[in-house]
Design a protein around this motif. Structure first.
Motif, short mmCIF file in Angstrom:
data_model
loop_
_atom_site.label_atom_id
_atom_site.label_comp_id
_atom_site.label_asym_id
_atom_site.label_seq_id
_atom_site.Cartn_x
_atom_site.Cartn_y
_atom_site.Cartn_z
N THR A 73 -6.74 2.45 -4.73
CA THR A 73 -5.35 2.11 -4.39
C THR A 73 -4.82 3.04 -3.30
N LYS A 74 -5.05 4.34 -3.49
CA LYS A 74 -4.51 5.32 -2.53
C LYS A 74 -5.14 5.14 -1.16
N GLU A 75 -6.44 4.98 -1.13
CA GLU A 75 -7.13 4.83 0.18
C GLU A 75 -6.65 3.58 0.91
N TYR A 76 -6.56 2.50 0.17
CA TYR A 76 -6.11 1.21 0.72
C TYR A 76 -4.69 1.39 1.26
N TRP A 77 -3.81 2.00 0.44
CA TRP A 77 -2.41 2.18 0.84
C TRP A 77 -2.31 3.07 2.08
N GLU A 78 -3.08 4.14 2.09
CA GLU A 78 -3.02 5.06 3.25
C GLU A 78 -3.44 4.35 4.54
N ALA A 79 -4.42 3.46 4.42
CA ALA A 79 -4.87 2.72 5.61
C ALA A 79 -3.79 1.77 6.12
N LEU A 80 -3.04 1.17 5.20
CA LEU A 80 -2.05 0.15 5.59
C LEU A 80 -0.66 0.71 5.85
N HIS A 81 -0.36 1.87 5.29
CA HIS A 81 1.00 2.41 5.40
C HIS A 81 1.50 2.54 6.85
N PRO A 82 0.63 2.95 7.80
CA PRO A 82 1.11 3.04 9.19
C PRO A 82 1.59 1.70 9.75
N TYR A 83 1.20 0.60 9.14
CA TYR A 83 1.62 -0.73 9.61
C TYR A 83 2.85 -1.23 8.85
N SER A 84 3.44 -0.35 8.02
CA SER A 84 4.54 -0.79 7.15
C SER A 84 5.89 -0.50 7.78
N ALA A 85 6.96 -0.93 7.08
CA ALA A 85 8.33 -0.71 7.56
C ALA A 85 8.86 0.65 7.11
N GLY A 86 8.12 1.39 6.28
CA GLY A 86 8.54 2.73 5.88
C GLY A 86 8.79 2.86 4.39
N GLY A 87 9.74 2.11 3.88
CA GLY A 87 10.07 2.20 2.45
C GLY A 87 9.29 1.19 1.63
N ALA A 88 9.57 1.18 0.33
CA ALA A 88 8.88 0.25 -0.57
C ALA A 88 9.86 -0.26 -1.62
N TYR A 89 9.50 -1.37 -2.23
CA TYR A 89 10.30 -1.91 -3.33
C TYR A 89 10.23 -0.93 -4.50
N LEU B 16 2.91 -8.64 9.94
CA LEU B 16 1.55 -8.61 9.41
C LEU B 16 0.60 -8.82 10.58
N SER B 17 0.24 -7.72 11.23
CA SER B 17 -0.55 -7.82 12.47
C SER B 17 -2.01 -8.15 12.16
N ASP B 18 -2.74 -8.56 13.18
CA ASP B 18 -4.17 -8.85 12.99
C ASP B 18 -4.93 -7.58 12.56
N GLU B 19 -4.51 -6.42 13.11
CA GLU B 19 -5.19 -5.17 12.70
C GLU B 19 -4.95 -4.89 11.21
N ALA B 20 -3.70 -5.11 10.78
CA ALA B 20 -3.40 -4.87 9.36
C ALA B 20 -4.20 -5.85 8.49
N ILE B 21 -4.30 -7.08 8.95
CA ILE B 21 -5.07 -8.08 8.17
C ILE B 21 -6.53 -7.64 8.06
N ALA B 22 -7.08 -7.13 9.15
CA ALA B 22 -8.49 -6.68 9.11
C ALA B 22 -8.66 -5.57 8.06
N LEU B 23 -7.68 -4.66 7.98
CA LEU B 23 -7.77 -3.58 6.99
C LEU B 23 -7.62 -4.11 5.56
N HIS B 24 -6.72 -5.09 5.41
CA HIS B 24 -6.59 -5.72 4.08
C HIS B 24 -7.92 -6.29 3.63
N VAL B 25 -8.56 -7.02 4.53
CA VAL B 25 -9.80 -7.70 4.15
C VAL B 25 -10.88 -6.67 3.80
N LYS B 26 -10.93 -5.60 4.60
CA LYS B 26 -11.92 -4.55 4.34
C LYS B 26 -11.73 -3.94 2.93
#
Ligand code: FAD
Length: 459
Positions: free
Chosen positions: A397-413, A328-338
């Protein structure tokens, strides 16, 4: 088209009900938790026992029908129901039997987690589940099972000892470490791909009263709270679980009026250790920065399990997207907050569940659930009672997910996914996928059970 006589003959074999489009109660029977899902099955077989399930599986297969399996009906993508086909509805198969000596509970395939908590709490026990008591045991368990006890006791599948199943060919088998161990491996994370589970046997833990509840901070502090939470959780004792969320405070008790309808960030805690140590365990939370609401107190475990039920009743419109997250990088956190500060409706939310502790001590290939080495399971959830807002909650939801997906591990639950296609399913099972395909081929070669996060058989 199936002729009426065949349907009448099928109906006569059932002890439960067969519900058809012209029957009174059809519209209620086809409703699922997500109000956005509106499907019209040809037949709903509300099975009352294993014999009914065998009859329904055989009927669906012989008549070439699309077959859906309904446990608690909570699946976000609506995978407990289908258009035109046959729904094998397990909601009448509701029983629990606690064995206090063996510390196990046997659970009928149609139970919700509220049914299980109610039964086990009377004996001073609990087993890991999710965070809402109306969710079905079936879907949640077969997909993995994340919740308040993940760090202490592992996923729900880590506490699954055996499952009774009706296979695609109508055979009844048990899957456990001793019997059909390949099937047992696959159902621990592989979803409803392999058959209908009519009963689950879970290990129990001596968990009865817990110390827990929410701590809330203003959104203006969200960056620091998230950074602190990210660093704190991996160092906290495993008796302490805390999932992070962005939310809008509901306008009513137990929340103080000055917080009503404010966007905030929250950690929902569950401490299962000794009362004597609780002050020390919660001290870092108080020290980090006094929350706007410190809602931690002692309560029966089922009270925490059902705390969110009134906020999220059945029938709301839901759209969600998820990812596993390693860092959970600082950049990802900034996007979450936005994006969280743009939450479109009161019910919309984001959750981050820790995956560590007992859940980490199982290997990536020990069960079908392959993301044991990840750290967080993240889900972004657009929710509202009004269908007129569907476009808005989906777009957010889609916009938020698209912004954060590059910071993810790839798959999802898998239990937090919509119907997102084969590549997404493959990304989730990673190097377990080929083995799942082979087991699917062995137990369901014609892909009878395909209304799920589908794993196609190899031929
Ligand atoms: C409000 C809410 C809160 C949630 N919270 C959590 C949480 O805290 N932790 C978590 O891990 N997940 C959580 N989930 C996700 C949940 O795990 C999934 O939605 C899950 O699919 C629900 O299971 P169900 O039996 O209610 O679903 P259903 O819609 O009935 O079924 C979902 C899928 O499971 C299969 N299935 C269900 N029962 C059986 C069975 N007995 N045999 C074979 N296949 C079966 C079906 O074929 C279908 O593919 C939550 C969902 C919601 C809506």
């Amino acid at each position: 088209m199936i002729n009426e006589t065949t349907i009448e003959e099928f109906k006569a074999t059932l002890r439960g009900q067969l519900i058809q489009p012209n029957d009174e109660g059809y519209d209620d029977a086809r409703k699922v938790y997500n109000g956005m899902i509106d499907r019209r099955p040809r037949l709903i077989a509300r099975c009352s026992d294993v014999a009914d399930v065998i009859a329904a599986v055989n009927f669906g297969r012989s008549n070439d029908m699309l077959v859906a399996i309904r446990g608690g009906g909570h699946n976000g993508a609506g995978l407990g129901i289908c258009d035109d086909g046959l729904v094998i509805d397990l909601s009448l198969i509701k029983y629990t039997r606690v064995d206090p000596e063996a510390r196990t509970v046997r659970v009928g395939g149609g139970c919700t987690w509220g049914d299980v908590d109610h039964a086990t709490h009377a004996f001073g026990f609990a087993t890991p589940s999710g965070i809402i008591s109306t969710t079905g045991v079936g879907g949640l368990t077969l997909g993995g099972g994340l919740g308040h006890l993940t760090r202490k006791c592992g996923l729900s599948i880590d506490n699954l000892l055996a499952a009774d199943m009706v296979l695609a060919d109508g055979r009844f088998v048990t899957a456990s470490a001793e019997e059909n161990d390949d099937l047992f491996w696959a159902i621990r994370g592989g979803g409803g791909n392999f058959g209908v589970v009519t009963a689950f046997l879970f290990r129990l833990h001596p968990i009865s009263t817990i110390i827990g509840g929410p701590t809330l901070w203003p959104l203006e502090q969200a960056t620091e709270v998230m950074q602190w939470y990210r660093d704190f959780i991996p160092t906290a004792p495993e008796d302490l679980n805390g999932f992070f969320a962005f939310l809008t405070v509901p306008p009513g008790p137990p929340f103080p009026e000055q917080l009503h309808l404010k966007k905030m960030c929250v950690v929902v805690w569950c401490y299962t250790g000794s009362e004597a140590d609780a002050d020390d365990v919660f001290q870092p939370i108080k020290e980090f920065g006094p929350p706007a609401l410190y809602g931690i107190h002692s309560m029966p475990f089922p009270a925490l399990q059902s705390a969110f039920d009134p906020i999220y009743p059945p029938g709301l419109q839901w759209y969600w997207k998820a990812d596993f997250v390693n860092e959970l990088s600082d950049e990802a956190i900034a996007l979450h907050v936005k994006h969280a500060s743009e939450m479109p409706t009161m019910h919309s939310t984001t959750h981050l569940y820790p995956i560590d502790g007992a859940a980490h001590r199982v290997g990536n290939n020990d069960t079908a659930w392959s993301y044991r080495d990840t750290k967080w399971s993240q889900v972004i959830v657009g929710v509202d009672p009004d269908p007129a807002n569907n476009e808005q909650i989906t777009a957010w939801t889609k916009e938020y997910w698209e912004a954060l997906h590059p910071y993810s591990a790839g798959g999802a639950y898998v239990n937090f996914m919509m119907d997102e296609g084969e590549n997404r399913v493959k990304a989730t099972y990673r190097d377990n996928y080929e083995r799942l395909v082979a087991i699917k081929h062995k137990y369901d070669p014609t892909n009878l059970f395909r209304v799920n996060q589908n794993i196609k058989p190899s031929v």
